[in-house]
Design an enzyme around this catalytic site. Structure first.
Site, PDB file in Angstrom:
ATOM      1  N   CYS A 259      -8.701  -1.623   0.193  1.00 30.70           N
ATOM      2  CA  CYS A 259      -9.740  -1.117  -1.077  1.00 30.70           C
ATOM      3  C   CYS A 259      -9.308  -1.792  -2.192  1.00 30.70           C
ATOM      4  CB  CYS A 259      -9.692   0.478  -1.264  1.00 30.70           C
ATOM      5  SG  CYS A 259     -10.514   1.111  -2.469  1.00 30.70           S
TER       6      CYS A 259
ATOM      7  N   GLU B 141     -16.385  -3.393  -1.084  1.00 27.66           N
ATOM      8  CA  GLU B 141     -15.796  -4.123   0.220  1.00 27.66           C
ATOM      9  C   GLU B 141     -16.510  -5.399   0.404  1.00 27.66           C
ATOM     10  OE1 GLU B 141     -13.224  -5.515   1.622  1.00 27.66           O
ATOM     11  OE2 GLU B 141     -12.442  -3.366   1.791  1.00 27.66           O
TER      12      GLU B 141
END
Length: 225
Positions: free
Chosen positions: A2, A103
């Site tokens: 992340c 992402e």
């Protein structure tokens, strides 16, 4: 992993969602990047509070803040045993409020960013680890976000995803007296993909200088957001 997320819910919404006794005023954030400061949820004196913390964990033994790695993520499989994270994993767990995270999927043409959020639009709590580093100017509070193996929604995009704590596990996750590693690990699992949604967005998110609601727009058929 992340590497970016969004935190744009109102202070009152965050207070209600996470049961904190305070609010932290601030501007909506649509592209939070490492080294930036955001509110996180911690139990202090038996109460849940929002406190500002810097993304990128600085271990307490580091002599200078610009030396050594400042990890933004910690793998849940090893966080309990790595010296960098193990004390925080046992007693300084926090929730990192988010409305979405980003992402990137690898393609032959490059990397395509995706936005991932809850289908109901509610903010969620990512599992975080907190540390305190003493500078010449005082206490510096930093954190890292735990990651786990991707669920079936995330797997086509990336093999890792942030640990998302279920609301019914908030109390146990934040309890500084819960130090049994096996019990803490029982609170962690890949979040149910049926509750989540992902879609491609503009590459404008690649630069942390871009921080506006426009980043949330899905790409149209012609590749424009």
């Amino acid at each position: 992993m992340c590497g970016r997320f969004a935190q744009y819910s109102s202070p009152k919404t965050l207070q209600k969602q996470f049961g904190t006794t305070n609010e932290i005023e601030g501007q909506p954030r649509y592209n939070v990047a490492p080294s930036q400061s955001v509110p996180v949820v911690q139990v202090v004196g038996g109460e849940r509070v929002l406190i500002p913390a810097q993304w990128g964990l600085i271990p307490p033994w580091e002599k200078e803040s610009d030396k050594g790695p400042h990890p933004i993520n910690a793998r849940v499989e090893t966080a309990a045993i790595r010296p960098m994270f193990r004390q925080a994993f046992r007693s300084r767990r926090v929730l990192v409020p988010a409305d979405a995270f980003y992402e990137w999927r690898r393609l032959e043409s490059g990397k395509q960013p995706f936005l991932i959020h809850m289908k109901d639009g509610a903010p969620f709590g990512m599992g975080g680890l907190l540390e305190h580093w003493e500078s010449t100017e005082g206490d510096v509070v930093t954190f890292a976000i735990l990651t786990t193996a991707a669920n079936s929604l995330m797997a086509p995009i990336h093999d890792r995803m942030p640990v998302i704590i279920r609301p019914d596990h908030y109390e146990a996750w934040l309890d500084p007296d819960l130090k049994d590693v096996s019990k803490v690990q029982m609170l962690i699992s890949a979040y149910p993909e049926r509750l989540m949604e992902a879609y491609p967005i503009s590459s404008r998110v690649n630069s942390p200088r871009n921080d506006s609601v426009e980043l949330l727009k899905p790409l149209s058929g012609n590749g424009e957001a």
